[in-house]
Motif scaffolding. Structure first.
Motif, PDB file in Angstrom:
ATOM      1  N   MET A 247       0.824  -1.088   0.176  1.00 51.11           N
ATOM      2  CA  MET A 247      -0.015   0.064   0.085  1.00 51.11           C
ATOM      3  C   MET A 247       0.673   1.431   0.006  1.00 51.11           C
ATOM      4  SD  MET A 247      -2.723  -1.165   2.910  1.00 51.11           S
ATOM      5  CE  MET A 247      -1.560  -1.463   4.136  1.00 51.11           C
ATOM      6  N   THR A 248       0.399   2.245  -0.814  1.00 52.91           N
ATOM      7  CA  THR A 248       1.221   3.517  -0.829  1.00 52.91           C
ATOM      8  C   THR A 248       1.249   4.108   0.651  1.00 52.91           C
ATOM      9  OG1 THR A 248       0.346   3.934  -2.909  1.00 52.91           O
ATOM     10  CG2 THR A 248       1.269   5.759  -1.746  1.00 52.91           C
ATOM     11  N   GLY A 249       2.619   4.597   1.069  1.00 46.09           N
ATOM     12  CA  GLY A 249       2.711   5.198   2.287  1.00 46.09           C
ATOM     13  C   GLY A 249       3.117   4.290   3.519  1.00 46.09           C
ATOM     14  N   ILE A 250       2.969   2.939   3.282  1.00 45.37           N
ATOM     15  CA  ILE A 250       3.124   2.051   4.407  1.00 45.37           C
ATOM     16  C   ILE A 250       4.633   1.984   4.627  1.00 45.37           C
ATOM     17  CG2 ILE A 250       3.252  -0.191   2.894  1.00 45.37           C
ATOM     18  CD1 ILE A 250       2.149  -1.779   5.015  1.00 45.37           C
ATOM     19  N   ARG A 251       5.066   1.775   5.781  1.00 43.28           N
ATOM     20  CA  ARG A 251       6.559   1.839   6.351  1.00 43.28           C
ATOM     21  C   ARG A 251       6.869   0.582   6.751  1.00 43.28           C
ATOM     22  NH1 ARG A 251       5.753   6.272  10.768  1.00 43.28           N
ATOM     23  NH2 ARG A 251       3.985   4.728  11.242  1.00 43.28           N
ATOM     24  N   LEU A 252       7.911   0.275   6.374  1.00 50.62           N
ATOM     25  CA  LEU A 252       8.488  -1.338   6.814  1.00 50.62           C
ATOM     26  C   LEU A 252      10.091  -1.210   7.108  1.00 50.62           C
ATOM     27  CD1 LEU A 252       6.778  -3.393   3.950  1.00 50.62           C
ATOM     28  CD2 LEU A 252       6.061  -2.943   6.233  1.00 50.62           C
ATOM     29  N   SER A 253      10.314  -1.898   8.116  1.00 50.09           N
ATOM     30  CA  SER A 253      11.608  -2.039   8.468  1.00 50.09           C
ATOM     31  C   SER A 253      12.134  -3.643   8.131  1.00 50.09           C
ATOM     32  CB  SER A 253      11.913  -1.890   9.957  1.00 50.09           C
ATOM     33  OG  SER A 253      11.372  -2.497  10.751  1.00 50.09           O
ATOM     34  N   ALA A 254      13.549  -3.519   7.911  1.00 48.76           N
ATOM     35  CA  ALA A 254      14.023  -4.790   7.800  1.00 48.76           C
ATOM     36  C   ALA A 254      15.666  -4.746   8.121  1.00 48.76           C
ATOM     37  CB  ALA A 254      13.949  -5.078   6.349  1.00 48.76           C
ATOM     38  N   LEU A 255      16.389  -6.100   8.268  1.00 46.90           N
ATOM     39  CA  LEU A 255      17.636  -6.008   8.430  1.00 46.90           C
ATOM     40  C   LEU A 255      18.427  -5.625   7.087  1.00 46.90           C
ATOM     41  CD1 LEU A 255      20.059  -6.861  10.118  1.00 46.90           C
ATOM     42  CD2 LEU A 255      19.779  -9.214   9.612  1.00 46.90           C
ATOM     43  N   ALA A 256      19.303  -4.632   7.403  1.00 45.20           N
ATOM     44  CA  ALA A 256      20.179  -4.192   5.923  1.00 45.20           C
ATOM     45  C   ALA A 256      20.830  -5.423   5.562  1.00 45.20           C
ATOM     46  CB  ALA A 256      20.807  -3.107   6.380  1.00 45.20           C
ATOM     47  N   SER A 260      15.036  -9.959   3.593  1.00 41.90           N
ATOM     48  CA  SER A 260      13.896  -9.222   3.966  1.00 41.90           C
ATOM     49  C   SER A 260      13.868  -8.031   3.352  1.00 41.90           C
ATOM     50  CB  SER A 260      13.901  -9.277   5.483  1.00 41.90           C
ATOM     51  OG  SER A 260      13.807 -10.431   6.307  1.00 41.90           O
ATOM     52  N   GLU A 261      15.223  -7.468   3.201  1.00 47.56           N
ATOM     53  CA  GLU A 261      15.246  -6.068   2.424  1.00 47.56           C
ATOM     54  C   GLU A 261      14.818  -6.319   1.059  1.00 47.56           C
ATOM     55  OE1 GLU A 261      18.537  -2.558   1.482  1.00 47.56           O
ATOM     56  OE2 GLU A 261      19.078  -4.299   2.817  1.00 47.56           O
ATOM     57  N   SER A 270       5.822  -0.338  -3.119  1.00 50.50           N
ATOM     58  CA  SER A 270       5.003   0.796  -2.665  1.00 50.50           C
ATOM     59  C   SER A 270       5.546   1.312  -1.256  1.00 50.50           C
ATOM     60  CB  SER A 270       3.674   0.896  -2.753  1.00 50.50           C
ATOM     61  OG  SER A 270       3.128   0.616  -4.135  1.00 50.50           O
ATOM     62  N   ALA A 271       6.053   0.425  -0.558  1.00 56.67           N
ATOM     63  CA  ALA A 271       6.557   0.907   0.789  1.00 56.67           C
ATOM     64  C   ALA A 271       7.634   1.829   1.007  1.00 56.67           C
ATOM     65  CB  ALA A 271       6.811  -0.747   1.478  1.00 56.67           C
ATOM     66  N   ARG A 272       7.738   2.238   2.164  1.00 53.04           N
ATOM     67  CA  ARG A 272       9.058   3.139   2.493  1.00 53.04           C
ATOM     68  C   ARG A 272       9.710   2.203   3.430  1.00 53.04           C
ATOM     69  NH1 ARG A 272       6.731   8.409   5.167  1.00 53.04           N
ATOM     70  NH2 ARG A 272       8.997   8.783   5.417  1.00 53.04           N
ATOM     71  N   LEU A 273      11.006   1.886   2.823  1.00 52.30           N
ATOM     72  CA  LEU A 273      11.924   1.024   3.537  1.00 52.30           C
ATOM     73  C   LEU A 273      12.733   1.983   4.668  1.00 52.30           C
ATOM     74  CD1 LEU A 273      13.194  -1.861   3.770  1.00 52.30           C
ATOM     75  CD2 LEU A 273      14.782  -1.363   1.920  1.00 52.30           C
ATOM     76  N   TYR A 274      12.949   1.261   5.665  1.00 50.43           N
ATOM     77  CA  TYR A 274      13.959   1.324   6.694  1.00 50.43           C
ATOM     78  C   TYR A 274      14.755   0.310   7.198  1.00 50.43           C
ATOM     79  CZ  TYR A 274      10.966   5.599   7.639  1.00 50.43           C
ATOM     80  OH  TYR A 274      10.243   6.558   7.544  1.00 50.43           O
ATOM     81  N   ALA A 275      16.055   0.353   6.448  1.00 51.05           N
ATOM     82  CA  ALA A 275      16.867  -0.691   6.547  1.00 51.05           C
ATOM     83  C   ALA A 275      17.823  -0.266   7.805  1.00 51.05           C
ATOM     84  CB  ALA A 275      17.882  -0.722   5.364  1.00 51.05           C
ATOM     85  N   THR A 276      17.715  -1.282   8.838  1.00 52.22           N
ATOM     86  CA  THR A 276      18.697  -1.230   9.992  1.00 52.22           C
ATOM     87  C   THR A 276      19.781  -2.047  10.325  1.00 52.22           C
ATOM     88  OG1 THR A 276      17.312  -2.785  11.074  1.00 52.22           O
ATOM     89  CG2 THR A 276      16.475  -0.543  11.347  1.00 52.22           C
TER      90      THR A 276
END
Length: 371
Positions: A247-256, A260-261, A270-276
């Motif tokens: 979905m547009t605007g969904i925020r997802l995190s994942a291991l860099a 999963s990334e 469509s997701a905004r990715l936050y790689a940690t």
């Protein structure tokens, strides 16, 4: 004697005449040393005749083999009307024994070379085992893992690495008569450590993929997992397919650097990715509300919900994908690869893997050791 006819005087005279003719030609060839003698029977008149020619210097009576007769007759043993008996020539002085010895030595040499070639055993080259040799020489098996992927590998409050993969590494080292030494690194740097030779093996919940297999060798899988999400949203936890969260605007995190990334980039564009850099930071982002969900292996999501019972964390019932987990090894040591492969097969055949899964997935006692 009775029954035998006495030779006539004419016959004796003819025979003496022929002997005289042959001896004359033979003496002439002996004098000139250029005129050899050939004796033959003519089939037409059945008389022994002699002729001379420039072939040899010292003729002696010889025998012509059937093969020679066949060749001289033009290809057919019945082609010629006369069967000739030729004399062989002799060599001057003592050259004949020398040549015989020379020919004999040459034949013997070729025979010895031929026998040596036929009986030569193939050269055996010992297979190269640089990793295995180093492990046995030092007595240390260097194992790479992140130390923050419970229950596979995790660091206790005292700094000790425990988990399913830590148990696997210790058991492998014990079976080899050496000790395991853990090298803790960020997950994204583990395969590079194998390639550079910094570690001998990586056991850190590494998914076996074709892209990774071009860099390192894999043994396994020793565990099957799949992609899931950890979230506080009931609607997201009901997702059955990746498109349900795309979905547009969904925020997802994942291991860099993890699969999963890659899953988010390919299946949830469509997701905004936050790689940690660590899974714990990805989990904490969900707890803090910085992201809507974390994408990780289903086992990681289950353990995270277990570790944080008061945060309202939930996960999906079945994974989105199929994730085979295996051991990453250097590609230049087939003996070490075979040893680890046999070791994993033995653990699975004896039920040891099932015991380890029950220990770390069904008994939450290890949670008390974590900081």
């Amino acid at each position: 004697m009775t029954g035998l006819r006495k030779p006539s005087a004419d016959n004796n005279a003819n025979q003496n005449s022929r002997r005289t003719m042959i001896h004359s030609v033979y003496r002439k060839s002996r004098q000139t040393e250029k005129m050899p003698v050939r004796l033959f029977y003519s089939k037409g008149n059945r008389e022994l005749q002699a002729e001379s020619g420039p072939m040899s210097t010292k003729p002696v009576t010889g025998f012509r083999s059937p093969l020679r007769a066949f060749r001289d007759s033009g290809g057919s043993p019945h082609h010629s009307q006369s069967a000739k008996i030729h004399t062989a020539h002799r060599f001057k002085g003592d050259s004949m024994p020398r040549i015989v010895l020379l020919v004999a030595s040459i034949c013997l040499t070729f025979a010895m070379v031929g026998c040596k070639t036929l009986t030569k055993e193939p050269e055996t080259v010992a297979p190269k085992a640089p990793v295995l040799d180093r492990v046995f020489q030092t007595g240390i098996l260097r194992v790479g893992m992140s130390g923050d992927q419970p229950p596979f590998n995790m660091t206790t409050s005292t700094g000790q690495i425990i988990g399913i993969e830590a148990d696997l590494a210790n058991a492998l080292a014990n079976s080899m008569g050496v000790r395991a030494e853990f090298t803790q690194k960020p997950f994204s740097e583990l395969l590079g450590a194998v390639e550079s030779g910094e570690v001998d093996i990586v056991l850190s919940q590494v998914t076996m993929t074709p892209a990774r297999n071009t860099r390192v060798a894999f043994v396994g899988p020793y565990f099957i997992s799949g992609k899931a999400i950890l979230t506080r949203s009931k609607s997201l936890s009901e997702a059955d397919e990746p498109k349900d969260i795309n979905m547009t605007g969904i925020r997802l995190s994942a291991l860099a650097g993890s699969t999963s990334e890659s899953f988010i980039r390919q299946s949830v564009p469509s997701a905004r990715l936050y790689a940690t850099p660590t899974p714990d930071l990805a989990i904490q982002a969900v707890i803090d509300g910085k992201v809507d969900a974390m994408v990780a292996d289903l086992s990681v999501c289950l353990v995270a919900a277990l570790r944080h019972p008061n945060e309202g964390l939930i996960t999906i019932g079945a994974p989105f994908t199929f994730e085979p987990i295996g051991a990453a090894l250097p590609p230049n040591d087939p003996l070490f690869l075979n040893l680890v492969e046999n070791y994993i097969n033995i653990l699975e055949g004896t039920g040891t893997m099932q015991e380890l899964e029950a220990k770390w997935f069904k008994n939450p006692a290890w949670l008390n050791q974590l900081p």
